[in-house]
Design a protein around this motif. Structure first.
Motif, PDB file in Angstrom:
ATOM      1  N   PHE A 506      -0.781 -35.015  29.239  1.00 38.24           N
ATOM      2  CA  PHE A 506      -1.262 -36.237  29.887  1.00 38.24           C
ATOM      3  C   PHE A 506      -0.439 -36.505  31.153  1.00 38.24           C
ATOM      4  CE2 PHE A 506      -0.297 -40.704  30.546  1.00 38.24           C
ATOM      5  CZ  PHE A 506      -1.555 -41.267  30.727  1.00 38.24           C
ATOM      6  N   CYS A 507       0.872 -36.369  31.045  1.00 41.07           N
ATOM      7  CA  CYS A 507       1.761 -36.623  32.196  1.00 41.07           C
ATOM      8  C   CYS A 507       1.390 -35.725  33.372  1.00 41.07           C
ATOM      9  CB  CYS A 507       3.218 -36.330  31.827  1.00 41.07           C
ATOM     10  SG  CYS A 507       3.951 -37.531  30.725  1.00 41.07           S
ATOM     11  N   VAL A 508       1.193 -34.450  33.094  1.00 45.24           N
ATOM     12  CA  VAL A 508       0.884 -33.517  34.172  1.00 45.24           C
ATOM     13  C   VAL A 508      -0.486 -33.848  34.773  1.00 45.24           C
ATOM     14  CG1 VAL A 508       0.363 -31.097  34.689  1.00 45.24           C
ATOM     15  CG2 VAL A 508       2.369 -31.683  33.314  1.00 45.24           C
ATOM     16  N   ASP A 509      -1.433 -34.172  33.915  1.00 44.36           N
ATOM     17  CA  ASP A 509      -2.768 -34.506  34.388  1.00 44.36           C
ATOM     18  C   ASP A 509      -2.739 -35.731  35.313  1.00 44.36           C
ATOM     19  OD1 ASP A 509      -5.626 -34.252  34.389  1.00 44.36           O
ATOM     20  OD2 ASP A 509      -5.710 -35.985  33.041  1.00 44.36           O
ATOM     21  N   VAL A 510      -2.050 -36.772  34.874  1.00 49.44           N
ATOM     22  CA  VAL A 510      -1.964 -37.982  35.689  1.00 49.44           C
ATOM     23  C   VAL A 510      -1.242 -37.661  37.001  1.00 49.44           C
ATOM     24  CG1 VAL A 510      -0.870 -40.255  35.858  1.00 49.44           C
ATOM     25  CG2 VAL A 510      -2.106 -39.616  33.781  1.00 49.44           C
TER      26      VAL A 510
END
Ligand code: ARG
Length: 561
Positions: A506-510
């Motif tokens: 999620f962190c990388v996607d955001v």
């Protein structure tokens, strides 16, 4: 507002419940057809129709409204276009609004429930090595994730502080050791003694070691003082590493703690007719369940790892009355856990179903050649230090004027090691590479940290601005908003599947979506004051959510980079 739940509420699929439908709804990678999509393949069997036909029928029946504006059926997918303005408004309000006081994505679903997490569980007087990275980091992340969802969490370090190796260690110390050296060398000195015993011990020393172990067990003062000293040295060493990794425990009750708690378990097994003698040993036969027997007592009467785990599980149930007890332990121990879970079930403990082995894969280093003090063993501390050193080099090159470089390098380097164990599905074997882990443009923690620093710097330049969330988002803005909106679901499923990697991804996607937004849209020089405020609000939301997500993983966020 939870759009997936909203859509599910307005759909009726015979035989499927709403929660299940909501869980099946995805955010498609290509959003030209819709913002959310429901794949209909899994309903085909239930409804005895083709997915394409199901999608068409559902689309025809769906009551579109102000929130879900358009529905279409394409190749077995049901696509939904939602009110973009509504989503951005509700998302930003959630992040900044009253609910934010509790923390976006947090909940009280765990209220009144207790989860025990057995993790890290290091062995006294043995190296704290790279193999302990995953259990420590995954366990620490689960600890915080469950806490964020309102559970009472009990972190347990089930120390390996029981066994004949301590007799060996005392014997080795008596022959070759001296107090100052061990005091100075700490765990490394202890380990050297132990390694030396294993290569050089004579028959006589082996016998002596068995005697020392017996002395520890029978409460002999000198033997126990030495044992306690070795334990203290090991713990003070690992605690320093725990601090760097932001890990904490509520209990350090290790295997030895169960010394006097095993007999009642053995009695109960015997009473229930589960204990069988086999070649002098006492076992529980698990053949009907397709497993080798669970060894309870050796022929010399000594207890085993499983005996202590049985006693520990019962103790934890009595002490904490857990709803779940997780064991974050490598998959090599699969059989052990299946066995002793089964034994508890056979004992009639209905709560045996609440024990979960959270298994994970192996970590190795890309440059396996890295020299270590003890031949093949790679100490975790060395990996961390080396990664921090490399981080410092990179940061110094990129930004020579940065203040507090050391502090930043610590966050970046430690974060990179942790992220290495958190980014992939936990069951996969991982090969850790320093270069990949510290790639500013990769799917890495440093990429996410750098994105945070970028957002912080925009906000700092902006000065004061009002919260504004009433704009009609453009494509980049909307992609970012939708990604941020996934956070509560991500946290929930990370807990449900014991998979902190969902949050790491999620962190990388955001971060990727924020960077696209950052490069494509002018934030500080936006076309109008309102758009500027909207974009700044979005930037601030991104920073808050990313910080929160990294914190759940135990990774620090530098203010500047
Ligand atoms: N000390 C063990 C090891 O390093 C792990 C213990 C895991 N926890 C447990 N309750 N068995 O392999």
């Amino acid at each position: 507002m939870d759009y997936k739940a909203y859509i599910a509420e307005h759909l009726s699929v015979e035989g499927a419940d709403r929660g299940e439908i909501a869980e099946s709804i995805v955010v498609p990678p290509d959003t030209s057809l819709g913002d959310y999509a429901l794949p209909c393949f899994k309903f085909a069997k239930l409804m005895r129709k083709s997915p394409a036909l199901i999608a068409q029928e559902l689309a025809a029946r769906y009551p579109t409204d102000e929130t879900v504006k358009e529905v279409s059926a394409v190749n077995g997918y049901l696509n939904f276009k939602i009110d973009r303005r509504g989503l951005s408004r509700s998302l930003l309000a959630q992040i900044y609004g009253e609910e934010a006081l509790e923390g976006y994505g947090s909940s009280d679903e765990g209220k009144g429930k207790t989860v025990c997490i057995d993790y890290s569980s290091v062995n006294i007087a043995k190296p704290f090595h790279i193999g302990h990275l995953s259990t420590t980091v995954l366990g620490g992340a689960l600890y915080r994730i469950f806490g964020y969802l309102g559970y009472k969490v009990v972190g347990i370090n089930h120390l390996g502080d029981y066994g004949t190796q301590f007799g060996k260690l005392i014997s080795a110390y008596k022959h070759w050791g001296n107090r100052e050296e061990v005091e100075r060398g700490g765990i490394h000195a202890i380990n050297d003694l132990y390694v030396r015993f294993n290569t050089e011990a004579t028959e006589e020393m082996e016998a002596e070691a068995r005697e020392y172990f017996r002395l520890i067990e029978s409460g002999d003062r000198e033997a126990n003082e030495l044992f306690d000293w070795f334990k203290e040295l090991t713990l003070s060493y690992v605690k320093k590493i725990y601090e760097r990794l932001h890990i904490k425990f509520d209990s350090y009750a290790g295997e030895r703690f169960y010394t006097d708690k095993m007999q009642p378990v053995i009695d109960e097994l015997r009473e229930k007719g589960l204990l069988v003698e086999s070649q002098g040993a006492q076992i529980v036969d698990l053949e009907p369940y397709g497993m080798p027997p669970c060894l309870i007592l050796r022929s010399d009467g000594a207890s085993l790892y499983a005996t202590r785990d049985l006693a520990a599980a019962i103790y934890r149930k009595n002490t904490y009355d857990f709803d779940k007890c997780l064991y974050v332990v490598a998959y090599q121990q699969n059989l052990h856990f299946r066995q002793f879970f089964k034994v508890l079930e056979l004992m009639g403990k209905e709560w045996a179903k609440d024990l979960v082995h959270v298994a994970y894969g192996m970590v190795s280093l890309e440059d396996g050649a890295m020299s270590t003090r003890q031949g093949k063993v790679v100490w975790l501390e060395d990996v961390i230090s080396r990664c921090v050193e490399k981080a410092l080099q990179i940061i110094t090159e990129k930004n020579p004027d940065l203040e507090n470089k050391e502090e930043v390098a610590e966050k970046v380097g430690v974060g990179a090691v942790m992220f290495g164990a958190l980014y992939n599905s936990k069951i996969k074997d991982i090969v850790f590479s320093y270069d990949k882990a510290l790639n500013f443009d990769g799917e890495t923690s440093v990429y996410v940290q750098y994105t945070c620093a970028r957002a912080a710097s925009v906000l700092q330049k902006a000065g004061d601005f009002g919260l504004f969330y009433d704009g009609e988002p453009n494509a980049q803005e909307f992609e970012l908003i939708k990604a941020l909106a996934e956070f509560p679901d991500t946290v929930r499923s990370a807990a449900e599947k014991y998979e902190p990697s969902f949050i790491a991804r999620f962190c990388v996607d955001v971060a990727q979506k924020f960077n696209k937004f950052y490069f494509d849209c002018k934030i500080l020089q936006a076309e109008t004051q309102e758009i500027r405020e909207f974009r700044l609000s979005l930037t601030k939301a991104t920073l808050l959510v990313l910080k929160r997500a990294l914190t759940l993983l135990g990774i620090g966020v530098p203010e500047k980079m």
